[in-house]
Design an enzyme around this catalytic site. Structure first.
Site, mmCIF file in Angstrom:
data_model
loop_
_atom_site.group_PDB
_atom_site.id
_atom_site.type_symbol
_atom_site.label_atom_id
_atom_site.label_comp_id
_atom_site.label_asym_id
_atom_site.label_seq_id
_atom_site.Cartn_x
_atom_site.Cartn_y
_atom_site.Cartn_z
ATOM 1 N N ASP A 1 33.754 43.655 -17.917
ATOM 2 C CA ASP A 1 34.533 42.414 -17.811
ATOM 3 C C ASP A 1 33.699 41.273 -17.234
ATOM 4 O O ASP A 1 33.829 40.126 -17.657
ATOM 5 C CB ASP A 1 35.754 42.625 -16.890
ATOM 6 C CG ASP A 1 36.778 43.547 -17.507
ATOM 7 O OD1 ASP A 1 36.814 43.635 -18.747
ATOM 8 O OD2 ASP A 1 37.541 44.175 -16.751
ATOM 9 N N HIS B 1 3.169 6.201 -15.360
ATOM 10 C CA HIS B 1 3.379 7.381 -14.517
ATOM 11 C C HIS B 1 4.861 7.545 -14.177
ATOM 12 O O HIS B 1 5.448 8.619 -14.369
ATOM 13 C CB HIS B 1 2.539 7.241 -13.244
ATOM 14 C CG HIS B 1 2.781 8.317 -12.226
ATOM 15 N ND1 HIS B 1 1.925 9.383 -12.058
ATOM 16 C CD2 HIS B 1 3.785 8.504 -11.332
ATOM 17 C CE1 HIS B 1 2.381 10.169 -11.107
ATOM 18 N NE2 HIS B 1 3.525 9.658 -10.645
ATOM 19 N N GLU B 2 5.473 6.476 -13.671
ATOM 20 C CA GLU B 2 6.877 6.585 -13.227
ATOM 21 C C GLU B 2 7.794 6.931 -14.399
ATOM 22 O O GLU B 2 8.737 7.700 -14.255
ATOM 23 C CB GLU B 2 7.334 5.285 -12.546
ATOM 24 C CG GLU B 2 6.570 4.921 -11.278
ATOM 25 C CD GLU B 2 6.565 6.008 -10.222
ATOM 26 O OE1 GLU B 2 7.454 6.883 -10.233
ATOM 27 O OE2 GLU B 2 5.635 6.011 -9.391
ATOM 28 N N HIS C 1 8.654 4.869 -7.345
ATOM 29 C CA HIS C 1 9.198 6.216 -7.514
ATOM 30 C C HIS C 1 10.209 6.194 -8.658
ATOM 31 O O HIS C 1 10.642 5.120 -9.090
ATOM 32 C CB HIS C 1 9.815 6.775 -6.219
ATOM 33 C CG HIS C 1 10.898 5.953 -5.601
ATOM 34 N ND1 HIS C 1 11.016 5.754 -4.244
ATOM 35 C CD2 HIS C 1 11.919 5.255 -6.141
ATOM 36 C CE1 HIS C 1 12.063 4.999 -3.978
ATOM 37 N NE2 HIS C 1 12.638 4.677 -5.116
ATOM 38 N N GLY D 1 0.816 -1.221 0.000
ATOM 39 C CA GLY D 1 0.000 0.000 0.000
ATOM 40 C C GLY D 1 0.841 1.260 0.000
ATOM 41 O O GLY D 1 2.056 1.222 -0.098
ATOM 42 N N HIS E 1 5.037 15.992 -10.816
ATOM 43 C CA HIS E 1 3.624 15.708 -10.618
ATOM 44 C C HIS E 1 2.730 16.818 -11.160
ATOM 45 O O HIS E 1 3.065 18.000 -11.069
ATOM 46 C CB HIS E 1 3.323 15.501 -9.130
ATOM 47 C CG HIS E 1 3.676 14.112 -8.697
ATOM 48 N ND1 HIS E 1 3.998 13.787 -7.403
ATOM 49 C CD2 HIS E 1 3.768 12.960 -9.403
ATOM 50 C CE1 HIS E 1 4.261 12.504 -7.334
ATOM 51 N NE2 HIS E 1 4.135 11.974 -8.529
#
Lengths: 82, 378
Positions: B290, B119-120, B84, B79, B129
């Site tokens: 400069d 998605h990843e 990621h 869950g 996101h």
């Protein structure tokens, strides 16, 4: 001292919310979620940020919709950048 | 949609991916198929193409792992966090990790691998996101999405095309990022011990080191700098710049050559330029700048000319009274004349020849002397 059931539940929810906001919304690690402030404080600000980002009603309160959303499966990448 | 800070993206259109290991929840061909389908979603709307490799390094490495898995961002059991991924770049950047404590499925009875992979891999390509709940890049998994009907939302398409352009545009289209310049005998080498810079500026979190017709583009997220022709990003700018600085409050980079200066916002040249440097308040005796640097905290720009410097107030848009002053009086330890300067981490970094001076403006002292190309990890 063993905590009674209600207190333990409240504590674990607070820890969960704090960790969620730390992980995905850059809440500062030393923020005390229990401390009540007149201006709401950083936790309320982060709750608002989270509610706005995720398209929830922006209340700054830990209502059931907000808590439900926090418990939904999601991507581990934070929602806000450094 | 949003991109990652600093807008990291791949500098090539053909990318390799490698499936490093497999979940036991699904047959291998189901995993392969989910990844392939997920990549093809992004392939359809961009010039990007993908090919699979089964050994060695790949741009995008895909792996299943539980709890601690070597990247300091442990998974959390069943869950909550499903996966990621890292934005484009070398090494771990671009990689996608899936929490193998989830029950991965082809349908939606468990966690659908294709939906999460799509998605990843959006992150692997540079998308952050999205706040649009209809977007694939919305951070929360939607178990009610039918994988067979999944399409990128308009928001996803706009996001990815902001990075890579659309598949129909030619490589000359400015929406497609220019390919890096391959090093040749006529191009300066980043690690040449005698290398000096014409000008240096930050740009949206990156650092640009200008030299002749080229510049190195260094992100703090990546080790290797990109190397480009100035004209490939800004066709209207001259080569051989004298000075450059970023006014971060306006998101504008100003570049100087001779008695003129230009303004660019991202890759867009701003209208009304070039202007004369004398419109900034320099006396007619000043023919060129400069080096220049914008102090983010004070909202003031320092212009270095010979052994003196001027200070410009960006709020009032005027040169401050009491200038020029001698560089050596207010920046002790910095050489008499500077080639380039920029601000990072609260320090000013002054460049002169092949040397670099890290100057702490609060302590008013040079804290380190470095080789000037140490930013390239030579």
């Amino acid at each position: 001292y063993p905590l009674n059931g209600a207190a333990r539940k409240e504590g674990s929810t607070t820890d969960f919310v704090q960790q969620y906001l730390e992980r995905y919304y850059n809440l500062a690690k030393d923020t005390k979620a229990f401390v009540r402030r007149r201006d709401g404080g950083p936790v309320v600000d982060k709750l608002r940020e989270m509610q706005k980002f995720l398209g929830l009603e922006v209340t700054g309160k830990l209502d059931s919709d907000t808590l439900d959303m926090m418990h939904k499966p999601r991507c581990g990448v934070p929602d806000v950048g450094d | 949609f949003a991109t990652f800070p600093g807008m990291p993206k791949w500098r090539k259109t053909h990318l390799t991916y490698r499936v490093m290991n497999y979940t036991l929840d699904l047959p291998r061909d189901a995993v392969d198929s989910a990844i392939e389908k997920a990549l093809s979603l992004w392939e359809e709307v961009t010039p990007l193409t993908f090919s699979r490799t089964d050994e060695g390094e790949a741009d995008i490495k895909i792996l299943f792992a539980v709890r601690d898995h070597g990247d300091f961002i442990p998974f959390d059991g069943p869950g909550k966090v499903l996966g990621h991924a890292y934005p484009p770049g070398p090494g771990i950047y671009g990689d996608a990790h899936f929490d193998d404590d989830e029950q991965w499925t082809r349908d939606t009875s468990g966690t659908n691998l294709f939906l999460v992979a799509a998605h990843e891999l959006g992150h692997s390509l540079g998308l952050f996101h999205s706040a649009d709940p209809r977007a694939l890049m919305y951070p929360v998994y939607n178990a009610h999405t039918d994988p067979a009907r999944l399409r990128l939302s308009q928001d996803d398409v706009a996001g990815i095309q902001s990075l890579y352009g659309s598949p129909s545009v030619s490589p000359d289209d400015p929406a497609v990022p220019p390919e890096p310049v391959p090093p040749g005998p006529e191009t300066p080498a980043a690690c040449d011990p005698n290398l000096s810079f014409d000008a240096i500026s930050t740009l949206r979190g990156e650092i640009l080191f200008f030299k002749d017709r080229h510049f190195w583009r260094k992100s703090l997220r990546t080790l290797e700098p990109g190397f480009y022709l100035i004209s490939s990003f800004w066709p209207s700018l001259p080569s051989g710049l004298d000075a450059a600085y970023e006014d971060t409050s306006k998101d504008i980079v100003f570049v100087f050559k001779g008695n003129q200066f230009w303004a660019v916002k991202g890759t867009e040249a701003q209208a009304g330029y070039p202007k004369s440097i004398h419109t900034l308040g320099f006396p007619s005796t000043v023919r060129k700048i400069d080096a220049a640097v914008f102090d983010k905290e004070k909202k003031k720009t320092y212009f270095f000319v010979g052994d003196k410097y001027w200070r410009f107030d960006e709020n009032s848009q005027s040169m401050e009274q009491g200038f020029p002053r001698l560089i050596v009086d207010d920046f002790p330890g910095v050489e008499l004349k500077v080639d380039a300067v920029f601000q990072e981490f609260g320090f000013f970094y002054f460049f002169r020849g092949s040397l670099q001076f890290e100057f702490d403006p609060d302590a008013r002292m040079v804290t380190r002397t470095l080789k000037n190309n140490n930013w390239f990890y030579c």
